[in-house]
Write an enzyme that holds these catalytic residues in place. Structure first.
Site, mmCIF file in Angstrom:
data_model
loop_
_atom_site.group_PDB
_atom_site.id
_atom_site.type_symbol
_atom_site.label_atom_id
_atom_site.label_comp_id
_atom_site.label_asym_id
_atom_site.label_seq_id
_atom_site.Cartn_x
_atom_site.Cartn_y
_atom_site.Cartn_z
ATOM 1 N N CYS A 76 -2.309 9.072 2.520
ATOM 2 C CA CYS A 76 -1.895 8.602 1.194
ATOM 3 C C CYS A 76 -2.938 8.918 0.127
ATOM 4 O O CYS A 76 -2.600 9.067 -1.038
ATOM 5 C CB CYS A 76 -1.551 7.118 1.215
ATOM 6 S SG CYS A 76 -2.865 6.119 1.871
ATOM 7 N N GLU A 112 0.885 -1.178 0.000
ATOM 8 C CA GLU A 112 0.000 0.000 0.000
ATOM 9 C C GLU A 112 0.909 1.210 0.000
ATOM 10 O O GLU A 112 1.399 1.619 1.052
ATOM 11 C CB GLU A 112 -0.877 0.007 1.264
ATOM 12 C CG GLU A 112 -1.870 -1.113 1.360
ATOM 13 C CD GLU A 112 -2.993 -0.973 0.351
ATOM 14 O OE1 GLU A 112 -3.110 0.102 -0.290
ATOM 15 O OE2 GLU A 112 -3.734 -1.942 0.168
HETATM 16 P P1 NAD Z 1 10.236 7.083 4.500
HETATM 17 O O1 NAD Z 1 10.147 6.621 3.089
HETATM 18 O O2 NAD Z 1 11.585 7.178 5.137
HETATM 19 O O3 NAD Z 1 9.360 6.136 5.458
HETATM 20 C C1 NAD Z 1 8.021 5.808 5.193
HETATM 21 C C2 NAD Z 1 7.653 4.663 6.139
HETATM 22 O O4 NAD Z 1 8.386 3.500 5.791
HETATM 23 C C3 NAD Z 1 8.027 4.925 7.598
HETATM 24 O O5 NAD Z 1 7.009 4.381 8.416
HETATM 25 C C4 NAD Z 1 9.344 4.189 7.809
HETATM 26 O O6 NAD Z 1 9.525 3.720 9.140
HETATM 27 C C5 NAD Z 1 9.188 3.013 6.893
HETATM 28 N N1 NAD Z 1 10.449 2.548 6.331
HETATM 29 C C6 NAD Z 1 11.433 3.305 5.801
HETATM 30 N N2 NAD Z 1 12.430 2.516 5.355
HETATM 31 C C7 NAD Z 1 12.057 1.233 5.619
HETATM 32 C C8 NAD Z 1 12.651 -0.034 5.382
HETATM 33 N N3 NAD Z 1 13.832 -0.154 4.740
HETATM 34 N N4 NAD Z 1 11.992 -1.136 5.805
HETATM 35 C C9 NAD Z 1 10.789 -1.044 6.419
HETATM 36 N N5 NAD Z 1 10.174 0.120 6.659
HETATM 37 C C10 NAD Z 1 10.799 1.249 6.253
HETATM 38 O O7 NAD Z 1 9.533 8.493 4.546
HETATM 39 P P2 NAD Z 1 9.019 9.383 5.749
HETATM 40 O O8 NAD Z 1 9.797 10.664 5.763
HETATM 41 O O9 NAD Z 1 8.857 8.640 7.023
HETATM 42 O O10 NAD Z 1 7.581 9.689 5.180
HETATM 43 C C11 NAD Z 1 7.419 10.465 4.021
HETATM 44 C C12 NAD Z 1 6.940 9.678 2.847
HETATM 45 O O11 NAD Z 1 6.475 8.381 3.200
HETATM 46 C C13 NAD Z 1 5.744 10.391 2.275
HETATM 47 O O12 NAD Z 1 6.149 11.237 1.235
HETATM 48 C C14 NAD Z 1 4.845 9.309 1.797
HETATM 49 O O13 NAD Z 1 5.070 9.048 0.430
HETATM 50 C C15 NAD Z 1 5.281 8.066 2.512
HETATM 51 N N6 NAD Z 1 4.279 7.561 3.456
HETATM 52 C C16 NAD Z 1 3.206 6.927 2.938
HETATM 53 C C17 NAD Z 1 2.243 6.428 3.788
HETATM 54 C C18 NAD Z 1 1.023 5.725 3.249
HETATM 55 O O14 NAD Z 1 0.024 5.641 3.950
HETATM 56 N N7 NAD Z 1 1.081 5.174 2.042
HETATM 57 C C19 NAD Z 1 2.386 6.590 5.158
HETATM 58 C C20 NAD Z 1 3.510 7.238 5.674
HETATM 59 C C21 NAD Z 1 4.468 7.712 4.796
#
Ligand code: NAD
Length: 476
Positions: free
Chosen positions: A283, A249
């Site tokens: 999202c 997702e």
């Molecule tokens: P990010 O890409 O660093 O992290 C997004 C999420 O993924 C966080 O919960 C993080 O803990 C997890 N994550 C990161 N690297 C991971 C890995 N290697 N393995 C497992 N989990 C991992 O970005 P961020 O700064 O935390 O959030 C910003 C971006 O994340 C947003 O621009 C958005 O696109 C996305 N996001 C999407 C949703 C959603 O509901 N689809 C939710 C939160 C964040």
């Protein structure tokens, strides 16, 4: 009192023991509110072994019992919604009413999964000979590894846990380290509801290290992730290398098309409410507004009015309608979107900057004449920014709406059935909402196409990713 944070492995709540810990911050103040223990490699292996052991019995537990546990968690969720919601406001920042609403709606997810798990049917294939029996069975895939984000900490976790548990799978979940209270609360409720040890395990750590460890383990048969496209692609690639099923997702960049014949006030009211809820960290947030040039000025005036009226402040203040961004790192990310749009000739009609220097508050922002190639029109802002642009021709607007690699949700407003049909058929997205804001009801299949992901959560599809199909043929 804020949640007592811990790991949950094999039915035991664990903390201390010299484990590495990290700070959990209140985004409204930047203050440390708690410390979160990280799992060691041995903890992760213990969680995997427990999940594997538990699967051997949980897979054959009657769906009636699985249903009972899920229903009980739904009841407990309703009873504790205020307390859990308050903790979500403390670690995530959203207004208390939104946080409590998130938790209460999740009780409905528990009920839905409790009902649907009793209806995981196979089928009988009519045989070519009378002495043959041909059955299609649907069996739980096994141990699942799940990774959930910080924007809806309760919702994102419960959907994966309820689907896995209801299907007869077991699960090791790594929740969001920045907003951990909701996932610990969920573990406590499943434990109290009588879920056997090992069926659900909760771990924390450095995301990349934990996901790598769990996905590479031969014990794990399925990977489910909610988060950004970039991380989703990494995890899906790792899962693919080990031939594991995935549900992804991922992010979106939802377009909104407002036609010349739309009810402009309704469009602006629905979309501003959705755009600024959870400070835009959703999202399915409407992220690109394509508005017919015939109603552009009227729509902009109403949207700006609505955005202006939003009171920004700490989530625990009852007057607050929009809380802070969840992390400090999101503030410069927002500023970059605004500066880029401005440099390319867009007009910042409202907001555009940080509010104060304590906490991570950002103004509700409305941008007009945003160029199609600006950052904010092409990359997910994940924040309270609404960029708008006028269009002349509906087919052209649909083409522009479909031009990005994302395909999560899309919104459109029109009073014409002909336009509504063109929009339903033409918009490339997992979810298309016409004349309203949609939502994530338990009975809806929630998921995207293209870069926005693989699979659906919720709806009658909810168990699909957690079940394997087995054909059985028998000759008399
Ligand atoms: P990010 O890409 O660093 O992290 C997004 C999420 O993924 C966080 O919960 C993080 O803990 C997890 N994550 C990161 N690297 C991971 C890995 N290697 N393995 C497992 N989990 C991992 O970005 P961020 O700064 O935390 O959030 C910003 C971006 O994340 C947003 O621009 C958005 O696109 C996305 N996001 C999407 C949703 C959603 O509901 N689809 C939710 C939160 C964040």
């Amino acid at each position: 009192m804020y949640e007592d944070l811990c790991l949950f492995i094999d039915g035991e709540f664990i903390k201390g023991g010299g484990r590495r810990e990290q700070d959990v911050l209140d985004p409204a103040t930047g203050n440390v509110i708690a410390r979160l223990p990280h799992a060691t490699a041995a903890d992760l292996d213990r969680a995997l072994a427990a999940a594997q052991r538990a699967f051997e019995s949980w897979r054959s537990v009657s769906p009636m019992e699985r249903s009972r546990v899920l229903r009980r968690v739904g009841e407990l969720t309703r009873e504790r919604a205020k307390e859990i919601g308050r903790n979500i406001t403390l670690d995530q920042g959203k207004p208390l009413a939104e946080a409590v609403g998130e938790v209460t709606r999740c009780a409905d997810h528990c009920d839905w999964h409790a009902e649907e798990c009793r209806r995981i049917y196979g089928r009988v294939i009519p045989p070519r000979q009378p002495n043959v029996r041909q059955l299609v069975l649907r069996e739980p895939v096994g141990v699942c590894a799940a990774f959930t984000p910080w924007n809806f900490p309760y919702n994102q976790a419960i959907r994966k846990i309820a689907a896995a548990v209801g299907a007869g799978c077991t699960i090791v979940i790594k929740g969001p380290e920045d907003t951990p209270s909701a996932v610990v609360a969920i573990a406590r409720m499943f434990h109290e509801a009588g879920l056997p040890p090992g069926v659900l395990n909760v771990v924390w750590g450095v995301p990349g290290e934990v996901s790598e460890h769990l996905i590479r383990s031969p014990i794990v048969r399925k990977v489910s992730f909610t988060g950004s496209v970039a991380v989703g692609k990494q995890l899906a690639a790792l899962a693919g290398a080990h031939m594991k099923r995935v549900t992804m997702e991922l992010g979106g960049h939802s377009p909104v098309i407002v036609c010349a014949d739309a009810d402009v006030e309704r469009a602006a009211d629905f979309m501003s409410a959705l755009k600024f809820s959870n400070a835009g960290q959703v999202c399915v947030s409407p992220n690109r507004f394509y508005v017919s040039d015939k109603v552009y000025d009227a729509f902009m005036a109403r949207l700006i009015d609505r955005a202006k009226a939003i009171k920004v402040g700490p989530g625990l203040d009852p007057e607050t309608k929009m809380g802070p961004l969840a992390h400090e790192r999101r503030v410069p990310a927002m500023l970059e979107f605004v500066e880029d749009a401005s440099a390319r000739g867009a007009r910042i009609e409202l907001g555009g900057g940080r509010i104060g220097d304590r906490g991570y508050f950002f103004s509700p922002t409305v941008i007009s004449n945003a160029p199609d190639d600006s950052k904010v029109m092409t990359q997910e802002p994940f924040g309270p920014i609404a960029p708008c642009v006028a269009f002349k021709d509906l087919a052209d607007a649909i083409g522009r709406a479909n031009s990005l690699p994302y395909g999560l949700s899309a919104y459109a407003f029109t009073t014409s059935t002909r336009n509504a049909l063109a929009l339903q058929n033409g918009l490339v997205a997992g979810m298309v909402h016409i004349n309203h804001a949609g939502g994530a009801l338990p009975e809806y299949p929630f998921g995207g196409v293209k870069d926005s992901g693989i699979g659906s959560e919720g709806g009658s599809e909810t168990f699909d990713g957690y079940l394997a199909t087995k054909l059985v043929t028998q000759l008399e």
